[in-house]
Write a protein that holds these residues in place. Structure first.
Motif, PDB file in Angstrom:
ATOM      1  N   LYS A 240     -52.385 -31.968 155.790  1.00 34.20           N
ATOM      2  CA  LYS A 240     -52.354 -31.187 157.032  1.00 34.20           C
ATOM      3  C   LYS A 240     -51.001 -31.362 157.704  1.00 34.20           C
ATOM      4  O   LYS A 240     -50.536 -32.482 157.928  1.00 34.20           O
ATOM      5  N   GLU A 241     -50.363 -30.235 158.035  1.00 34.64           N
ATOM      6  CA  GLU A 241     -49.076 -30.313 158.712  1.00 34.64           C
ATOM      7  C   GLU A 241     -49.288 -30.281 160.225  1.00 34.64           C
ATOM      8  O   GLU A 241     -50.097 -29.509 160.745  1.00 34.64           O
ATOM      9  N   MET A 259     -49.381 -29.789 167.953  1.00 34.38           N
ATOM     10  CA  MET A 259     -49.823 -28.567 167.285  1.00 34.38           C
ATOM     11  C   MET A 259     -50.317 -28.878 165.876  1.00 34.38           C
ATOM     12  O   MET A 259     -49.684 -29.625 165.137  1.00 34.38           O
ATOM     13  N   GLU A 260     -51.423 -28.271 165.524  1.00 33.52           N
ATOM     14  CA  GLU A 260     -52.018 -28.432 164.195  1.00 33.52           C
ATOM     15  C   GLU A 260     -51.862 -27.117 163.431  1.00 33.52           C
ATOM     16  O   GLU A 260     -52.242 -26.057 163.937  1.00 33.52           O
ATOM     17  N   HIS A 261     -51.293 -27.180 162.242  1.00 26.65           N
ATOM     18  CA  HIS A 261     -51.129 -25.977 161.436  1.00 26.65           C
ATOM     19  C   HIS A 261     -52.411 -25.690 160.652  1.00 26.65           C
ATOM     20  O   HIS A 261     -53.025 -26.613 160.104  1.00 26.65           O
ATOM     21  N   VAL A 262     -52.787 -24.437 160.580  1.00 33.70           N
ATOM     22  CA  VAL A 262     -53.940 -24.043 159.775  1.00 33.70           C
ATOM     23  C   VAL A 262     -53.618 -24.198 158.298  1.00 33.70           C
ATOM     24  O   VAL A 262     -54.401 -24.738 157.519  1.00 33.70           O
ATOM     25  N   ASP A 271     -44.204 -19.647 159.338  1.00 39.39           N
ATOM     26  CA  ASP A 271     -45.185 -18.739 158.740  1.00 39.39           C
ATOM     27  C   ASP A 271     -46.610 -19.254 158.894  1.00 39.39           C
ATOM     28  O   ASP A 271     -47.552 -18.654 158.374  1.00 39.39           O
ATOM     29  N   SER A 272     -46.778 -20.380 159.575  1.00 40.12           N
ATOM     30  CA  SER A 272     -48.094 -20.999 159.709  1.00 40.12           C
ATOM     31  C   SER A 272     -48.766 -20.581 161.012  1.00 40.12           C
ATOM     32  O   SER A 272     -48.098 -20.327 162.017  1.00 40.12           O
ATOM     33  N   GLN A 279     -57.648 -29.092 166.656  1.00 38.10           N
ATOM     34  CA  GLN A 279     -59.104 -29.022 166.598  1.00 38.10           C
ATOM     35  C   GLN A 279     -59.722 -30.004 165.602  1.00 38.10           C
ATOM     36  O   GLN A 279     -60.923 -30.227 165.617  1.00 38.10           O
ATOM     37  N   HIS A 280     -58.904 -30.585 164.726  1.00 39.29           N
ATOM     38  CA  HIS A 280     -59.457 -31.419 163.658  1.00 39.29           C
ATOM     39  C   HIS A 280     -58.700 -32.734 163.502  1.00 39.29           C
ATOM     40  O   HIS A 280     -58.524 -33.235 162.393  1.00 39.29           O
TER      41      HIS A 280
END
Length: 566
Positions: A240-241, A259-262, A271-272, A279-280
Motif C-alpha cells: 500500500k502506498e 493520504m492513502e492510495h487506492v 495517477d493514483s 480508510q484502512h
C-alpha cells in the motif's frame, strides 16, 4: 553592438489603443529597459512553466498562493513563468511577471536585473527545484530549504546515508552509472526492480522490470546511461502506498493529513486515487509515519514544504522518496483540511515560526470530511499512448470528491473523473498470471451488476475453475472474430486488462487497450482501481445516490491551528 544581457520590454496588452500599464515583461536585446521596480524588499517566485504531464495546475496554485502571501507580508512579488494560460500569469497576481523560459540562462538574466532579496524555488515543482543550484551559484539567496539540503534529499547516495543515520528503512537499491552497474545492483537485490533516470519529472521513463532480459531492453531503449546520467535501481515492494505533505520551519513540523492510495505501489502517485483521511490504516502505522516525517524534515532542515511517499509492505513501513518542495497534492490537502499550507510555508521561509502561529509538531486532528482525489486522463487525444497505469505518470488533471462518508466522496470523484461504467453488458477480462487470483472477486462483482463475462483462454480457465460461466474469445493471432473485432464491433462494454509481457505497440495487450480508447470502452489496467469503481457502481445500482454540494457549503472544521494545538 549586441548587449551581453537582455533588457525587458512591457507586453502591450492594450493593442496600442491606449498606454498599457500591465506589468508583463519579455526579454529583448535592445538599449531601453521598461521595468520599474519599487522600494520594498522583493522576492522572485519561480513557476513550473508549461502545463504538461508531471507538472500541472497544482503547481500554479502553489505559486499563486505564495505570491499572495508575500504581498500580504509587505514584499514586492515577482513571478517568472512562461505559460499565459495560468492564474500565475494573470495581470493582478504579482507585482511583475516575466514571460521567460524556466532555464538557467533566462532566469539568471532576470535575477541580475531584479536583484531580489531572495528567490523561492519550492512552489514550481521539479522544474523550479532543478534551478536551485544554478541560482545559488550565481550568488542569489534561495529562501527556505537550502540547496545543500535539497541535494541531500535528491542525491541517492547522500539520502541513503541520511536514512541509515536516522534508522528509517527504504527499499534496497543503488545507482547505476553503466549497464553493468544496473545489472549488478538488480542481481544483488533481486527482481522485480523499479528503474528510473535520476531527477525525473513525472516518473518519466520509470518502469518495473521482472528479469534481466527486460532490464537490458530498458537500458537499451528507454534511457541513456552515463556517469552524468545515472539510473536508479530499487527493489520493487508490492504494498500500500501512502503519502504525506508537511510544513516545517526546521523545528516544528505540521502534518495536515495522511493520504492513502487506492492503487498499490507501482502506479505513479499522480495517477493514483488518493483518500484522506486513510480508510484502512491502523493508528500504529499513522504514528510511525508521523515520527518518520518529523525526523526527516528536521534532519533535512526543511523550511517550507516537504512531500514524502511511503510503502507499507508486509507490515513494514519504507520511505520511497522525499521531495523538498510542494507536491501536486498540496492544493487538495489544503482544501480538505483547512490548513493553508502554501501561505504557512511562505511565511516560514520569510522567518516566521510555526509555533508563533499557534501550531505544534504533529498530525493535525483529522477533519470530519473525507476527500478523494481522482486522476483524469486524456488517452483519446494522445495517440499511441498505452493506457496501462504504471510508474510513469500519464494523467493530465485531477478532481476531488468531498463528502461526510467514503462511499459518497468516492462516487463524486469517480463521476467527475469520468470513470462511469455501463450498468450491464459484456465485460472482457484478460489478466496476467500474477493477477488472476485477485481478478476473481472483481468478476463476481461484474456478475452481480449483470455483466456477461468474456475472457481469453488462460483467464477463462482460471474463472471456470471457480465456477464462473465464461465465453472464450480468440487472441489476435487465433483467427476471427478475435478480441479486437469484438471491441471494434461494439460487442464489449467494459475491459479489465493487466500487463503481461510488455507495453510495445505490437503486443496484444497494447492493441486491446488502444482499441478500447478509440471505441470509448472503459478499460481498467489496475485491479485496485477497478475494485473501487465497481463498488461505486454497485452502490448506485442499489439506489445509493448523493447530490453534489460545493465545498464552500459544508460546515467547515474548526480552525486548523487550534486542531493541531489540542
Amino acid at each position: 553592438m549586441t548587449a551581453s544581457r537582455p533588457v525587458y520590454k512591457m507586453v502591450d496588452t492594450c493593442a496600442a489603443e491606449f498606454e498599457a500599464v500591465t506589468p508583463y515583461y519579455y526579454s529583448a536585446y535592445e538599449d531601453a529597459d521598461e521595468v520599474e521596480t519599487g522600494e520594498r524588499k522583493r522576492v522572485v517566485v519561480l513557476g513550473s512553466g508549461p502545463i504538461r504531464i508531471g507538472q500541472g495546475i497544482e503547481f500554479d496554485y502553489c505559486s499563486v498562493h505564495s505570491v499572495w502571501a508575500l504581498r500580504q507580508q509587505g514584499y514586492e512579488a515577482v513571478i517568472i513563468n512562461c505559460n499565459p494560460e495560468t492564474v500565475s500569469t494573470d495581470f493582478d497576481t504579482a507585482d511583475r511577471l516575466y514571460f521567460e523560459p524556466l532555464v538557467a540562462e533566462d532566469v539568471l538574466n532576470i535575477l541580475h536585473r531584479e536583484r531580489p532579496d531572495g528567490v523561492v524555488v519550492q512552489f514550481g515543482g521539479q522544474t523550479a527545484i532543478n534551478l536551485a543550484g544554478a541560482v545559488h551559484e550565481a550568488g542569489f539567496e534561495i529562501l527556505g530549504t537550502s540547496v545543500a539540503d535539497i541535494d541531500r534529499a535528491e542525491d541517492r547516495e547522500r539520502f541513503d546515508k541520511l536514512l541509515g543515520e536516522l534508522d528509517i528503512p527504504r527499499p534496497p537499491g543503488g545507482t547505476g552509472y553503466s549497464v553493468d552497474d544496473a545489472l549488478t545492483i538488480a542481481r544483488r537485490i533481486g527482481f522485480p526492480v523499479l528503474v528510473r533516470p535520476s531527477y525525473v519529472l513525472g516518473g518519466r521513463a520509470m518502469e518495473i522490470v521482472y528479469n534481466e532480459h527486460d532490464l537490458l531492453n530498458y537500458m537499451a531503449s528507454a534511457v541513456k546511461v552515463t556517469p552524468e546520467h545515472p539510473v536508479l535501481v530499487d527493489k520493487y515492494l508490492i504494498g500500500k502506498e501512502l503519502e504525506v505533505d508537511a510544513v516545517s520551519d526546521g523545528e516544528t513540523v505540521v502534518i495536515p493529513g495522511i493520504m492513502e492510495h487506492v492503487e498499490r505501489a507501482g502506479v505513479h502517485s499522480g495517477d493514483s486515487i488518493a483518500v484522506l483521511p486513510p480508510q484502512h490504516l491502523d493508528e500504529q502505522v499513522k504514528a510511525q509515519m508521523v515520527e518518520y516525517t518529523v525526523r526527516l524534515a528536521r534532519a533535512l532542515n526543511v523550511k517550507g514544504l516537504v512531500n514524502i511517499q511511503y510503502v507499507l509492505h508486509n507490515g513494514g513501513l519504507y520511505v520511497l522518496e522525499v521531495n523538498p518542495r510542494s507536491s501536486r497534492t498540496v492544493p487538495y490537502l489544503s482544501k480538505i483540511t483547512g490548513v493553508p499550507m502554501v501561505n504557512l510555508a511562505t511565511r516560514v521561509i520569510l522567518g516566521t515560526k510555526l509555533a508563533d502561529l499557534g501550531f505544534k509538531t504533529g498530525l493535525v486532528k483529522e477533519t470530519p470530511l473525507i476527500g478523494v482525489k481522482a486522476p483524469v486522463f486524456s488517452f483519446a487525444k494522445l495517440l499511441d499512448v498505452d493506457v496501462a497505469l504504471g510508474p510513469e505518470m500519464k494523467s493530465t488533471g485531477e478532481v476531488m470528491g468531498v463528502a461526510e462518508d467514503y462511499a459518497s466522496a468516492l462516487y463524486k470523484a469517480s463521476v467527475a473523473a469520468g470513470y462511469g461504467v455501463p450498468h450491464k453488458g459484456t465485460a472482457l477480462v484478460t489478466v496476467a498470471d500474477k493477477d488472476k487470483d485477485d481478478a476473481v472477486a472483481i468478476v463476481h462483482s461484474l456478475l452481480k451488476l449483470g455483466f456477461e463475462i468474456y475472457a481469453t483462454d488462460g483467464t477463462a480457465t482460471m474463472l471456470e475453475q471457480d465456477g464462473i460461466e465464461v465465453k472464450r474469445v480468440r487472441k489476435l493471432g487465433q483467427g476471427s472474430p478475435n478480441i479486437i473485432d469484438l471491441i471494434m464491433g461494439n460487442k464489449i462494454h467494459l475491459i479489465i486488462n493487466t500487463l503481461t509481457r510488455g507495453k510495445a505497440p505490437e503486443r496484444d495487450g497494447f492493441r486491446i487497450r488502444r482499441a478500447a480508447v478509440e471505441m470509448g470502452v472503459p478499460c481498467f489496467t489496475s485491479l485496485d482501481t477497478a475494485n473501487v469503481v465497481l463498488d461505486v457502481m454497485t452502490a448506485i445500482k442499489t439506489g445509493y445516490d448523493k447530490p453534489p454540494v460545493p465545498l464552500q457549503e459544508y460546515v467547515g472544521p474548526e480552525d486548523a491551528g487550534a486542531r493541531n494545538s489540542e
